[in-house]
Design an enzyme around this catalytic site. Structure first.
Site, PDB file in Angstrom:
ATOM      1  N   LYS A  41       0.835  -1.198   0.000  1.00 49.78           N
ATOM      2  CA  LYS A  41       0.000   0.000   0.000  1.00 49.78           C
ATOM      3  C   LYS A  41       0.871   1.250   0.000  1.00 49.78           C
ATOM      4  O   LYS A  41       0.626   2.205  -0.744  1.00 49.78           O
ATOM      5  CB  LYS A  41      -0.907   0.004   1.217  1.00 49.78           C
ATOM      6  CG  LYS A  41      -1.748   1.282   1.369  1.00 49.78           C
ATOM      7  CD  LYS A  41      -2.154   1.533   2.805  1.00 49.78           C
ATOM      8  CE  LYS A  41      -0.968   1.949   3.636  1.00 49.78           C
ATOM      9  NZ  LYS A  41      -1.306   2.328   5.012  1.00 49.78           N
ATOM     10  N   GLY A 108      -4.147   7.453   6.016  1.00 55.99           N
ATOM     11  CA  GLY A 108      -3.183   8.493   6.338  1.00 55.99           C
ATOM     12  C   GLY A 108      -2.439   8.987   5.114  1.00 55.99           C
ATOM     13  O   GLY A 108      -2.117  10.174   5.011  1.00 55.99           O
ATOM     14  N   ARG A 136      -7.282  11.969  13.650  1.00 51.90           N
ATOM     15  CA  ARG A 136      -5.877  11.730  13.315  1.00 51.90           C
ATOM     16  C   ARG A 136      -5.143  13.055  13.143  1.00 51.90           C
ATOM     17  O   ARG A 136      -5.673  14.016  12.574  1.00 51.90           O
ATOM     18  CB  ARG A 136      -5.749  10.884  12.050  1.00 51.90           C
ATOM     19  CG  ARG A 136      -6.408   9.525  12.171  1.00 51.90           C
ATOM     20  CD  ARG A 136      -6.030   8.588  11.046  1.00 51.90           C
ATOM     21  NE  ARG A 136      -4.628   8.172  11.143  1.00 51.90           N
ATOM     22  CZ  ARG A 136      -4.058   7.307  10.315  1.00 51.90           C
ATOM     23  NH1 ARG A 136      -4.760   6.777   9.333  1.00 51.90           N
ATOM     24  NH2 ARG A 136      -2.794   6.971  10.464  1.00 51.90           N
ATOM     25  N   SER A 183       5.728  10.483  10.158  1.00 48.09           N
ATOM     26  CA  SER A 183       6.701  10.705   9.095  1.00 48.09           C
ATOM     27  C   SER A 183       6.015  11.078   7.788  1.00 48.09           C
ATOM     28  O   SER A 183       6.659  11.625   6.882  1.00 48.09           O
ATOM     29  CB  SER A 183       7.546   9.449   8.888  1.00 48.09           C
ATOM     30  OG  SER A 183       6.745   8.370   8.410  1.00 48.09           O
ATOM     31  N   GLU A 326       4.277  -0.026  12.880  1.00 49.99           N
ATOM     32  CA  GLU A 326       3.134  -0.714  12.288  1.00 49.99           C
ATOM     33  C   GLU A 326       3.124  -2.213  12.603  1.00 49.99           C
ATOM     34  O   GLU A 326       2.088  -2.876  12.486  1.00 49.99           O
ATOM     35  CB  GLU A 326       3.111  -0.505  10.777  1.00 49.99           C
ATOM     36  CG  GLU A 326       4.284  -1.130  10.044  1.00 49.99           C
ATOM     37  CD  GLU A 326       4.548  -0.484   8.701  1.00 49.99           C
ATOM     38  OE1 GLU A 326       4.444  -1.188   7.686  1.00 49.99           O
ATOM     39  OE2 GLU A 326       4.833   0.731   8.674  1.00 49.99           O
ATOM     40  N   HIS A 353      -2.630   6.508  15.051  1.00 47.73           N
ATOM     41  CA  HIS A 353      -2.893   5.768  13.810  1.00 47.73           C
ATOM     42  C   HIS A 353      -4.401   5.557  13.637  1.00 47.73           C
ATOM     43  O   HIS A 353      -5.197   6.364  14.122  1.00 47.73           O
ATOM     44  CB  HIS A 353      -2.111   4.454  13.818  1.00 47.73           C
ATOM     45  CG  HIS A 353      -0.655   4.639  13.512  1.00 47.73           C
ATOM     46  ND1 HIS A 353       0.159   3.624  13.050  1.00 47.73           N
ATOM     47  CD2 HIS A 353       0.143   5.728  13.600  1.00 47.73           C
ATOM     48  CE1 HIS A 353       1.381   4.077  12.860  1.00 47.73           C
ATOM     49  NE2 HIS A 353       1.398   5.346  13.191  1.00 47.73           N
ATOM     50  N   ARG A 357      -3.634   2.628  19.100  1.00 49.46           N
ATOM     51  CA  ARG A 357      -3.327   1.203  19.062  1.00 49.46           C
ATOM     52  C   ARG A 357      -2.834   0.665  20.399  1.00 49.46           C
ATOM     53  O   ARG A 357      -3.088  -0.497  20.722  1.00 49.46           O
ATOM     54  CB  ARG A 357      -2.306   0.919  17.950  1.00 49.46           C
ATOM     55  CG  ARG A 357      -2.924   0.968  16.555  1.00 49.46           C
ATOM     56  CD  ARG A 357      -1.912   0.734  15.457  1.00 49.46           C
ATOM     57  NE  ARG A 357      -2.590   0.618  14.161  1.00 49.46           N
ATOM     58  CZ  ARG A 357      -1.978   0.636  12.979  1.00 49.46           C
ATOM     59  NH1 ARG A 357      -0.664   0.798  12.934  1.00 49.46           N
ATOM     60  NH2 ARG A 357      -2.666   0.519  11.868  1.00 49.46           N
ATOM     61  N   ARG A 398      -4.607  -3.512  11.368  1.00 48.26           N
ATOM     62  CA  ARG A 398      -3.545  -4.121  12.168  1.00 48.26           C
ATOM     63  C   ARG A 398      -4.101  -4.755  13.439  1.00 48.26           C
ATOM     64  O   ARG A 398      -3.538  -5.741  13.942  1.00 48.26           O
ATOM     65  CB  ARG A 398      -2.483  -3.080  12.532  1.00 48.26           C
ATOM     66  CG  ARG A 398      -1.857  -2.350  11.349  1.00 48.26           C
ATOM     67  CD  ARG A 398      -1.015  -3.249  10.478  1.00 48.26           C
ATOM     68  NE  ARG A 398      -0.384  -2.475   9.411  1.00 48.26           N
ATOM     69  CZ  ARG A 398       0.106  -2.977   8.305  1.00 48.26           C
ATOM     70  NH1 ARG A 398       0.044  -4.281   8.093  1.00 48.26           N
ATOM     71  NH2 ARG A 398       0.658  -2.212   7.378  1.00 48.26           N
ATOM     72  N   LYS A 423      -8.215  -2.862   3.925  1.00 47.34           N
ATOM     73  CA  LYS A 423      -7.405  -1.649   3.782  1.00 47.34           C
ATOM     74  C   LYS A 423      -6.105  -1.945   3.059  1.00 47.34           C
ATOM     75  O   LYS A 423      -5.627  -1.138   2.250  1.00 47.34           O
ATOM     76  CB  LYS A 423      -7.132  -1.065   5.167  1.00 47.34           C
ATOM     77  CG  LYS A 423      -6.281   0.196   5.192  1.00 47.34           C
ATOM     78  CD  LYS A 423      -6.049   0.628   6.627  1.00 47.34           C
ATOM     79  CE  LYS A 423      -5.183   1.879   6.704  1.00 47.34           C
ATOM     80  NZ  LYS A 423      -5.892   3.097   6.272  1.00 47.34           N
TER      81      LYS A 423
END
Length: 441
Positions: A41, A108, A136, A183, A326, A353, A357, A398, A423
């Site tokens: 992705k 994102g 976010r 980032s 991740e 995220h 998480r 995730r 996703k």
């Protein structure tokens, strides 16, 4: 057994609400499998953005077809590029950039990569997304664009929804950004920066940038398109005004999506191979080779691909995951199955995220009996008897990966909204159940 991820995917619309709980299949014996992964992705969406800014048509080969990448394709089409996603290889033809409305979903990459492109569009571009997308962090990139003279209207939220109004070009220059939350703020600015009149000098000021391999990925993608970036100074990236060369690219397999599958080798005492694993890559998922070896796996990279073999024993892990955050959800689940304590550190940024998480993992793992202490920057996990029960995913792919890793060894794990995995991996549940020799439903 060889398995290939399916090529079909949902449309780029809001995900359907799922009331059904999916029973995660248990590995009844050692899993022996070979798995062909879908494309990355992260690489697909970077390739699409650069192709839309290029000086001619480009082909993105082996593009991942998923909700996030189709949202990106639609966003760039809205701004004026022609993105043909009808086949396995996607053709992108740049066009004059104009205004419109962009649905970011929960992606994102869309909400952070497209606004710097919208800054050189001729018109107003409105951005919004899923309800959770509005939580976010976006202030880093929005404040950076404002400092460059771009009209940004977010009512002071520093989050979705917001509007970017461009005039067809942007002077560019020096911009200071706090990228400690993501980032992606740096990556988004750099990809558009070569098209700014004076280029862009991006300087980070703040806590250490998380997920630095993703910035390295962006630099590699820019260089593949003929764009030179000076990254000789820490926390500073300079790109001169220059054409973005039209370039056909082939997308690597999504190595982070390999995490739960490779972990099956440890939870089942079996062997899992991913053919075509690159010898060198900027993807964060490549860290799995070292991490799983430290947890007791035998890991081999050769011409056949990456093979992970497990004995059924799982060792705990004490590690700083700042650059590969991740991977935290799947690793946390594997640590909950380990024979010794674990400490996952350096990942406070993953609270921003798809969901928080760290809190989500602590709540859901405890709900199945795990001993988990939540820290500001990570989790401490100790061995404890586990049991079945519902595992919520919070619309986060995730989190679903974490749930199925647990369910491969713990009877009765019920995964809420397993289809959120679309996703990055359409058809994930069917492929997972197939590997474990059970029906998907």
């Amino acid at each position: 057994m060889g398995v290939t991820a399916p090529e079909t995917a949902p449309q780029a619309s809001a995900p359907t609400s799922h009331d059904l709980l999916w029973p995660a299949p248990v590995a009844r014996g050692p899993v022996d499998a070979s798995l062909v992964l879908p494309g990355s992705k992260s690489l697909t969406n970077r390739a699409l953005v650069l192709a839309a800014l290029a000086d001619g048509p480009s082909v993105v080969r082996r593009a991942l077809r998923s909700r996030d990448t189709e949202l990106m394709a639609v966003a760039l089409t809205t701004l004026g590029a022609a993105v043909d996603t009808s086949g396995p290889d996607w053709t992108v033809t740049p066009g004059p950039l104009g205004g419109g409305t962009v649905d970011c979903g929960l992606a994102g990459t869309v909400m952070r990569f497209v606004p710097p492109v919208a800054a050189i569009a001729d018109g107003e571009v409105a951005f919004d997304g899923d309800p959770h997308a509005r939580t976010r962090p976006m202030a880093g990139v929005l404040d950076a664009l404002r400092s460059l003279g771009v009209a940004v209207d977010d009512d002071g939220r520093g989050a979705l929804p917001f509007t970017v109004t461009g005039s067809g070009h942007l002077r560019g220059g020096t911009v200071v950004v706090d990228a400690s939350a993501s980032s992606q703020f740096v990556s988004g600015l750099l990809m558009a920066g070569a098209r700014y009149d004076e280029g862009l000098d991006v300087q980070h000021r703040g806590a250490p940038v998380p997920s630095l391999p993703h910035i390295e990925m962006t630099l590699a993608c820019l260089r593949e398109h003929g764009v030179e970036v000076d990254d000789s100074e820490p926390d500073r990236w300079r790109v001169a005004p220059q054409p973005v060369r039209a370039t056909d690219v082939t997308i690597e397999a999504d190595l982070s999506s390999a995490a739960p599958f490779l972990m099956l080798a440890l939870t089942s005492g079996g062997s899992v191979t991913v053919p075509g694993w690159p010898a060198a890559t900027t993807q964060a998922g490549d860290a799995l080779r070292d991490l799983l070896a430290r947890m007791g796996a035998e890991v081999t990279l050769d011409d056949a691909g990456l093979t992970v073999r497990g004995s059924g024993a799982i060792a705990g892990l004490d590690v700083d995951l700042h650059d590969v955050g991740e991977l935290t959800p799947s690793l946390a689940a594997l640590c909950a199955l380990a024979d010794s304590p674990s400490r996952l550190r350096g990942v406070s940024h993953i609270r921003g995220h798809e969901t928080d998480r760290l809190t989500a993992l602590a709540v859901e793992l405890r709900g199945l009996g795990a001993s988990v202490v939540e820290h500001d920057d990570g989790l401490a996990i100790s061995p404890a008897p586990l049991h079945g029960g519902e595992f919520k995913t919070y619309a986060d792919h995730r989190m679903a990966h974490a749930a199925v890793v647990l369910g491969s060894r713990v009877e009765g794990v019920l995964v809420e909204d397993v289809d959120t995995t679309s996703k990055t991996f359409p058809g994930f549940a069917d492929v997972w159940a197939g590997l474990l020799g059970q029906a998907a439903r």
